[in-house]
Design a protein around this motif. Structure first.
Motif, PDB file in Angstrom:
ATOM      1  N   ASP A  72       0.626  -1.148   0.048  1.00  0.00           N
ATOM      2  CA  ASP A  72      -0.033   0.204  -0.035  1.00  0.00           C
ATOM      3  C   ASP A  72       0.866   1.367   0.092  1.00  0.00           C
ATOM      4  O   ASP A  72       0.564   2.499  -0.429  1.00  0.00           O
ATOM      5  N   ALA A  73       2.043   1.285   0.521  1.00  0.00           N
ATOM      6  CA  ALA A  73       3.059   2.247   0.718  1.00  0.00           C
ATOM      7  C   ALA A  73       3.808   2.373  -0.769  1.00  0.00           C
ATOM      8  O   ALA A  73       3.971   3.662  -1.297  1.00  0.00           O
ATOM      9  N   LEU A  74       4.071   1.222  -1.466  1.00  0.00           N
ATOM     10  CA  LEU A  74       5.023   1.409  -2.536  1.00  0.00           C
ATOM     11  C   LEU A  74       4.007   1.461  -3.960  1.00  0.00           C
ATOM     12  O   LEU A  74       4.404   1.759  -4.938  1.00  0.00           O
ATOM     13  N   PHE A  75       2.805   0.980  -3.784  1.00  0.00           N
ATOM     14  CA  PHE A  75       2.092   1.083  -5.133  1.00  0.00           C
ATOM     15  C   PHE A  75       0.589   1.836  -4.751  1.00  0.00           C
ATOM     16  O   PHE A  75       0.288   1.790  -3.557  1.00  0.00           O
ATOM     17  N   ALA A  81      -8.223   2.622  -0.206  1.00  0.00           N
ATOM     18  CA  ALA A  81      -9.233   2.688   0.774  1.00  0.00           C
ATOM     19  C   ALA A  81      -9.025   4.017   1.721  1.00  0.00           C
ATOM     20  O   ALA A  81      -7.906   4.526   2.041  1.00  0.00           O
ATOM     21  N   ASP A  82      -9.943   4.799   2.108  1.00  0.00           N
ATOM     22  CA  ASP A  82     -10.106   5.666   2.881  1.00  0.00           C
ATOM     23  C   ASP A  82      -9.402   5.187   4.390  1.00  0.00           C
ATOM     24  O   ASP A  82      -9.906   4.213   4.689  1.00  0.00           O
ATOM     25  N   PRO A  83      -8.509   6.116   5.043  1.00  0.00           N
ATOM     26  CA  PRO A  83      -7.808   5.583   6.165  1.00  0.00           C
ATOM     27  C   PRO A  83      -8.439   5.269   7.192  1.00  0.00           C
ATOM     28  O   PRO A  83      -8.095   4.559   8.173  1.00  0.00           O
ATOM     29  N   GLU A  84      -9.634   5.927   7.472  1.00  0.00           N
ATOM     30  CA  GLU A  84     -10.620   5.853   8.415  1.00  0.00           C
ATOM     31  C   GLU A  84     -11.861   4.887   8.289  1.00  0.00           C
ATOM     32  O   GLU A  84     -12.032   4.123   8.896  1.00  0.00           O
ATOM     33  N   GLY A 519      -2.628  11.352  11.721  1.00  0.00           N
ATOM     34  CA  GLY A 519      -2.991  10.714  10.457  1.00  0.00           C
ATOM     35  C   GLY A 519      -3.272   9.052  10.522  1.00  0.00           C
ATOM     36  O   GLY A 519      -3.302   8.549   9.401  1.00  0.00           O
ATOM     37  N   TRP A 520      -3.242   8.709  11.497  1.00  0.00           N
ATOM     38  CA  TRP A 520      -3.447   7.059  11.809  1.00  0.00           C
ATOM     39  C   TRP A 520      -4.756   6.888  12.392  1.00  0.00           C
ATOM     40  O   TRP A 520      -5.108   7.258  13.334  1.00  0.00           O
ATOM     41  N   PRO A 529      -2.675   3.316   5.596  1.00  0.00           N
ATOM     42  CA  PRO A 529      -1.929   3.855   4.586  1.00  0.00           C
ATOM     43  C   PRO A 529      -0.997   4.986   5.015  1.00  0.00           C
ATOM     44  O   PRO A 529      -1.374   5.999   5.610  1.00  0.00           O
ATOM     45  N   LEU A 530       0.469   4.834   4.914  1.00  0.00           N
ATOM     46  CA  LEU A 530       1.462   5.722   5.191  1.00  0.00           C
ATOM     47  C   LEU A 530       1.558   7.122   4.547  1.00  0.00           C
ATOM     48  O   LEU A 530       2.132   8.204   5.113  1.00  0.00           O
TER      49      LEU A 530
END
Length: 537
Positions: A72-75, A81-84, A519-520, A529-530
């Motif tokens: 998810d960080a690299l691609f 997906a919404d982080p929340e 942001g987490w 997602p980072l």
């Protein structure tokens, strides 16, 4: 990923997507922006423990939660997906439309998309990547997730029919059309998974080693700077990423530490910002720490049996071992809030699984005798294998002792390095193996598809025509009640009758998060997602 009748939530998502326009494709991100500039005075170097060494940095080959987090960080896929809320959001596709019959999705890609090496990305890159994921010689373990796309199942069984028969069509460099066999309200959720991410086909076709440190090519918010095997991966902000202006972190270090005590010590010393997991032996102490978090988790911890080896080629033996397991004793040992279960699939989308097999030692002994092993006579020692982890060790030793006491069988336990563990499971070089499954989308099928005969995630040697036939019905049934009844039958076959697996408990998502991390967001799939994370004092 195969819910054919809209739930209320799915319908809301679907309606939102139908009317999505380019003007609001960035508006939803505003809530995830810092409220001030305090973060600018802090070195944006985020350090977290990724756990075991990743099996691969090829998104089509990854099957683990830890690996998917790195993917998810690299691609970046067509959607993310919404982080929340986990709702599908625009990613490489800036907008999309869905036909009135809910079977045709037309995606409009962003202009100027690039790989981390600066090469252009077009709709054709997605189409060719999908073809690679489905082609038998390069088929992804999760290839069955393409099942709703027209012609996908036929092509992945026989490429002679040609990829042109698959419902993936490139209109021009910026437009991709995907046709489904039947409506699938959670299809956009599927597209957030790594198996639908694009990969650099030109480099792969040329035989380039593109998935290693120094050569890795991706298209996400971060690129791979270095990979020190069994130590750490260092990611850098990707200047070619379409949304690089939104990304706050400059560097991400993913540590590969499978010893939770070692990782926890680093957190206590302020050398790690996030631990997605804690040492179970210290859980009572850790729960008092204000940095500790715990959330419901959409996953099940279970053991899988290799049904190709004796004595577990006999379903009576498998049922006996399941009946002889005191699951509540295991969760009381862990003390982390886990819920003991005899069912495999959690309640989801209106589906409520039956309890599964109870703890019944006498019934277990009778079954073992019926299978030809009265009082375990003639039963060779059995082995439980698990990947190196303190919690897995605790569970294996406790269950081994239960089986010794309840069945009279000799049990040994053995820990294994992660990559070897995964390889041995895939090649069926085990007897009983620690396992888990975290749902990828909001439908029971995300759990049951794993155990179809041809699933790359089955890894038990078990095949059941009745199970596969029922599973096929869930993919076409439009009546919700009948569809849920099929899932109930699948559950019964899986954990009460054939028993290739033995559920133990329902997960909780636990870890440590530094107060400097913003942001987490907690959610049931532990998707973080980072690109949304930043650091403040």
């Amino acid at each position: 990923m195969r819910y054919l009748t809209c739930s209320v939530v799915s319908l809301v998502i679907l309606i939102t997507c139908l009317f999505l326009s380019a003007g609001d494709s960035h508006a939803w991100q505003e809530k995830y922006q810092p409220k001030n500039d305090d973060w600018k005075g802090v070195e944006q170097h985020f350090i977290f423990n990724s756990g075991a060494e990743p099996e691969s940095l090829d998104p089509h080959k990854v099957t683990t939660v830890d690996g998917s987090r790195l993917m998810d960080a690299l691609f970046d896929g067509l959607v993310s997906a919404d982080p929340e809320t986990l709702k599908p959001r625009p990613a490489c596709a800036e907008t999309w439309t869905i036909s009135h019959d809910l079977k045709t999705y037309t995606f409009t890609l962003r202009k100027g998309l690039k790989w981390s090496n600066g090469a252009a990305i077009t709709a054709n890159d997605f189409a060719r990547s999908f073809e690679r994921a489905l082609t038998p010689s390069t088929q992804a373990p999760y290839a069955e997730l393409y099942t709703y796309i027209v012609g996908a199942d036929a092509f992945r069984k026989d490429t002679k029919i040609g990829f042109t028969t698959v419902g993936v069509n490139v209109l021009d460099p910026l437009h991709l059309v995907i046709d489904l066999r039947v409506p699938c309200p959670y299809f956009l959720e599927l597209l957030t998974l790594p198996v639908f991410f694009p990969v650099p086909i030109d480099l792969i076709s040329a035989g380039k080693d593109w998935a290693e440190g120094g050569n890795h090519v991706s298209n996400g918010a971060f690129l791979l700077e270095s990979w020190q095997h069994r130590s750490k991966l260092v990611l850098k902000k990707n200047p070619y990423y379409w949304d690089s202006g939104f990304v706050k972190l400059e560097t991400v270090t993913a540590l590969c530490i499978d010893d939770m005590n070692t990782a926890y010590k680093l957190f206590q010393e302020g050398k790690v910002h996030w631990l997605p997991g804690v040492p179970q032996s210290r859980i009572q102490e850790i729960k008092r720490n204000p940095d500790f978090y715990s959330y419901p988790y959409f996953g099940t911890y279970f053991y899988r049996f290799n049904v190709t080896v004796k004595p577990f080629d006999n379903p009576k033996v498998r049922r006996a071992f399941s009946l002889a397991t005191n699951r509540r004793n295991i969760t009381e040992l862990l003390k982390g809030g886990q819920h003991p279960v005899g069912s495999y699939c959690p309640a989801v989308a209106g589906f409520k699984p039956a309890p599964g097999l109870p703890y019944d030692v006498q019934a277990a002994r009778r079954l073992l005798a019926e299978a030809g092993y009265p009082n375990a006579k003639g039963l060779a020692p059995v082995e439980i294998v698990y990947n190196t982890n303190e919690g897995h060790k605790q569970i294996a030793e406790a269950i081994a002792q239960q089986w010794r006491n309840n069945l009279g069988v000799e049990v040994v336990t053995r820990n294994m390095e992660w990559k070897v563990f995964l390889s041995d499971m895939k090649e069926l070089k085990y007897t009983i193996a620690r396992s888990s499954w975290i749902g990828d989308y909001s439908d029971p099928s995300t759990f049951y598809e794993c155990f179809s005969a041809k699933s790359g995630n089955n890894r038990t040697g078990w095949a059941n025509p009745k199970y596969d036939a029922l599973l096929a019905k869930t993919r076409t049934e439009t009546d919700t009640a009948r569809r849920m009844a099929y899932f109930a039958q699948l559950e019964k076959i899986l954990v009460e009758e054939a028993c290739p697996i033995m559920p133990i408990y329902r997960y909780v998502d636990q870890g440590m998060l530094s107060e400097s991390v913003l942001g987490w967001y907690g959610n049931i799939r532990s998707v973080h997602p980072l690109k949304y994370i930043w650091l403040e004092q």
